[in-house]
Design a protein around this motif. Structure first.
Motif, PDB file in Angstrom:
ATOM      1  N   ASN A 321      30.491  41.933 -28.227  1.00  5.93           N
ATOM      2  CA  ASN A 321      31.377  42.366 -29.301  1.00  5.93           C
ATOM      3  C   ASN A 321      32.681  42.936 -28.746  1.00  5.93           C
ATOM      4  O   ASN A 321      33.777  42.608 -29.209  1.00  5.93           O
ATOM      5  N   LEU A 324      34.836  40.125 -27.285  1.00  3.22           N
ATOM      6  CA  LEU A 324      35.477  39.314 -28.323  1.00  3.22           C
ATOM      7  C   LEU A 324      36.624  40.061 -28.989  1.00  3.22           C
ATOM      8  O   LEU A 324      37.674  39.478 -29.288  1.00  3.22           O
ATOM      9  N   LYS A 325      36.414  41.359 -29.225  1.00  4.44           N
ATOM     10  CA  LYS A 325      37.487  42.152 -29.825  1.00  4.44           C
ATOM     11  C   LYS A 325      38.693  42.243 -28.900  1.00  4.44           C
ATOM     12  O   LYS A 325      39.836  42.397 -29.349  1.00  4.44           O
ATOM     13  N   THR A 334      38.158  38.171 -37.278  1.00  3.81           N
ATOM     14  CA  THR A 334      37.559  38.760 -36.076  1.00  3.81           C
ATOM     15  C   THR A 334      36.573  39.857 -36.452  1.00  3.81           C
ATOM     16  O   THR A 334      35.482  39.968 -35.878  1.00  3.81           O
ATOM     17  N   THR A 338      32.622  39.816 -35.419  1.00  8.07           N
ATOM     18  CA  THR A 338      32.040  40.810 -34.513  1.00  8.07           C
ATOM     19  C   THR A 338      31.189  41.845 -35.243  1.00  8.07           C
ATOM     20  O   THR A 338      30.024  42.063 -34.898  1.00  8.07           O
TER      21      THR A 338
END
Length: 708
Positions: A321, A324-325, A334, A338
């Motif tokens: 997470n 990805l953020k 987004t 996430t």
């Protein structure tokens, strides 16, 4: 599966039918519903010859085709009706070779229905250890069918079984033309004139069991009644006399085909390991002690062993997470990916290790034959609380899942006893509660604390919750028995299998099916609700959400960095649609120590209990930026502060209050739907939901008030 040959596996309970099914089909299995019936059916594919697949249908275990319960009715509705969608092209009757005489009763009935039949003699090694030698070739000639010797657990004899099946399918012989006990020819002729040509024994089955067979309408059932009056036919008397006659014929066959070495040598019956072990495992005192000890060790192991893979999954999801953020633009898409989707998936995957370990132990107990002993020793205790002896099976099964457990109450003949069992079975702590127990116990019970310096205290707490659910189920059954004034007496008859070493392939199949069911059935609910919840938690009424960041900056000018981000995220969550709903119900749950965030989780988890964890994962993933120490969901919950006291939110009072609430609450739509299907009324699901929710609320209130 049109044009695919179908073979039904039929046999007495504990004859090894399910073991043979697993051996033949391996992972090529699927679960569905029998047409028009809510009872589960298990089908699989068996490669009989290269390029030729056979569909295997595993039917419920029965002792006779004369039904005394709903699952036995299911079998005769299939075998008695050639037009049934699940009617087999042939049958494999699995017989326990160590108890051949009793097992051949069912075989003879199936064969006489005109279904091509193969007799599979299972547990030949057990029979030989007891001093019995079976001449299978002679038995095949006597019975006029193919006979195969197998060891279902070890997969021995499958090649011989294949040859027997191929030969039987080719020649399609199976039936005796004569009835085991003669009746007037005119009676059979009248049945066949009115209801179609059929084997004599099938015609007789229609006559005797027409009220239980769904293929007949009310007018046809009345016609059967008239035929019985016309010919002065008494079904009960005939069935009793026919069974005696069959046993006489079977005894003669067994006498000619089985050598009893004990009798030949004038020796005492052989004392087997099963006999020796049963002196301890079904002892009136030590049997209970050993069972509790096994459960205690099981939950210790489930909690201790699963910790390591669970921490890896939890940390891995948190790192994914964060990564990805870091690489994706800051946008609603987004956020949904996430904090919605991945947080929901993580809430499913983190509990796979515990589900796998739990079903590993349950499967091991079943494979070794010990689970049958548990049901046997628990029968006496059950009766003291007003439950039917057959209630043992659903209650023990409830540890895995309440849905199939409630469906298994069909073996209970008394309607009131069956109803009571249905109503109390969800109090048994099922695997869906395990994720909730795990998270909350980790928050309120110190990880390093032990009992007597040996036992993990968290495992002890888990064991206690399972015991609490069991004893509450017994107490509730006793109360319901008094209310319903049920006075019927019943008998619990079951065959105790011999002890065997587990076949780990079967254990693996059980674990695989259970984990797959959790991921794809419970998991899709958790993920779906997580995404919906993210939407409701990310948006609010009007333009309130857009103004929050500015308001927080004005009110808290000293906040910067992570602290500012967390404050903004917290205010947005509180002013979202989900936050407003949580605030709406907060006054009702405040006496239990719960805030609006927990309120959101309580409501969403009414779909399925385990959704609680996915909801908390989503809520606490919306808390802004975090440092590495608080990256996982458990650490985020542990870091939550109670705004009223300034102390940790999840203290002992709140933690144990939630544990007790979820131990007793009816929060499973699937269970309520199953109760409705089994009782054919919404009255009983509503009663079940009402009394369990009330019990959960009052018990949680009491625990919170005492501990706080």
């Amino acid at each position: 599966m049109a044009n695919v040959t179908r073979i039904a596996l039929i046999g007495n309970p504990n004859a090894g039918k399910s073991s043979l099914f697993n051996t033949l089909t391996g992972m090529n299995q699927k679960t569905g519903n029998f047409p028009g019936v809510t009872m589960d059916k298990l089908t699989g594919i068996w490669e009989l010859e290269p390029g030729r697949n056979i569909e295997i249908l595993d039917l419920p275990g029965i002792y006779s085709i004369y039904p005394k319960s709903i699952d036995e009715e299911l079998v005769i509705n299939i075998l008695g009706n050639p037009k049934h969608p699940d009617y087999p092209d042939m049958a494999i009757v699995v017989a326990d070779a160590s108890n051949l005489k009793r097992n051949l009763l069912l075989f003879s009935q199936v064969r006489d229905l005109g279904i091509p039949t193969v007799l599979a003699l299972n547990m030949i090694d057990v029979a030989e250890n007891q001093g019995f030698v079976i001449n299978s070739l002679k038995l095949a000639r006597e019975l006029n069918v193919e006979v195969a010797e197998i060891n279902a657990k070890k997969g021995i004899g499958v090649g011989g079984l294949k040859l027997a099946v191929i030969k039987t399918l080719k020649h399609r012989y199976a039936s005796n033309d004569a009835l085991p006990l003669a009746v007037a020819d005119e009676l059979i002729e009248d049945v066949q004139k009115q209801f179609g040509e059929a084997d004599p024994y099938r015609s007789l089955l229609w006559l005797m069991e027409h009220d239980r067979m769904k293929m007949f309408n009310q007018e046809q059932r009345e016609s059967f009644d008239h035929l019985m009056e016309k010919h002065h036919f008494e079904p009960k008397k005939y069935k009793s006399s026919e069974t005696v006659k069959r046993y006489e014929q079977i005894s003669e066959v067994v006498e000619r085909c089985v050598i009893n070495l004990n009798r030949q040598w004038d020796a005492e019956p052989v004392k087997t390991w099963t006999d020796r072990l049963d002196k301890v495992f079904i002892h009136s005192f030590w049997g209970y002690v050993i069972f509790l000890a096994i459960l205690f060790v099981m939950f210790q192991a489930v909690f201790t062993w699963a910790t390591y893979p669970m921490d890896l999954i939890d940390g891995g999801v948190a790192q994914l997470n964060d990564w990805l953020k870091g690489i994706l633009p800051d946008s609603p898409l987004t956020g949904m990916l996430t904090d919605g989707l991945i947080a929901g998936v993580g809430g499913v995957l983190i509990f796979v290790p515990q589900i796998a370990f739990l079903f590993f132990f349950i499967s091991m107990l079943e494979e070794t034959g010990y689970m049958s002993r548990v049901m046997f020793i628990m029968d006496k205790m059950m009766r003291r609380f007003g439950l039917n002896g057959k209630s043992v099976v659903p209650l023990i099964s409830g540890i895995a899942c309440a849905v199939p457990a409630i469906m298994s109450t069909r073996s209970i003949g008394s309607w009131k006893d069956r109803l009571i069992t249905i109503l109390v079975t969800p109090l048994m702590s099922c695997s869906a509660r395990l994720p909730i127990y795990t998270v909350l116990i980790a928050l309120v019970v110190p990880e390093k604390n032990t009992l007597f310096g040996v036992f993990n205290l968290q495992g002890v707490a888990l064991f206690g919750l399972y015991l609490l659910g069991f004893f509450m189920a017994l107490f509730s059954a006793w109360v319901l028995k008094k209310i319903l004034r049920a006075k019927e007496r019943s008998y619990f008859i079951m065959e105790l299998p011999t002890y065997k070493g587990p076949r780990f392939k079967h254990v693996a199949i059980s674990i695989y099916n259970s984990v797959r069911a959790f991921i794809f059935e419970a998991g899709k609910i958790i993920v779906a609700i997580s995404i919906v919840l993210w939407v409701f938690a990310s948006y609010g009424p009007g333009d309130s959400m857009a103004k929050i960041e500015e308001q927080v900056r004005l009110k808290n000018p000293s906040l910067t960095g992570v602290d500012l981000s967390n404050k903004i995220a917290s205010e947005k969550l509180e002013n979202s649609y989900a936050g407003h709903f949580g605030k709406l119900i907060e006054p009702a749950i405040k006496p239990l120590g719960y805030d609006w965030k927990i309120g959101i989780a309580l409501i969403t988890s009414f779909a399925a209990r385990e959704v609680f964890v996915g909801t908390m994962s989503t809520i606490y993933s919306l808390g802004g930026e975090v440092d590495n120490e608080n990256a996982t969901i458990k650490n985020r919950m542990r870091a939550e502060i109670n705004p009223d006291t300034g102390k940790p939110m999840y203290d002992a009072a709140l933690g144990f209050s939630l544990l007790i609430f979820y131990a007793f609450a009816m929060q499973c739509m699937s269970t309520l739907a199953t109760t409705y299907r089994e009782t054919k009324s919404w009255k009983y699901p509503l009663i079940q939901f009402g009394y369990m929710t009330t019990l959960a609320y009052l018990a949680a209130f009491l625990v919170y008030q005492i501990l706080s």
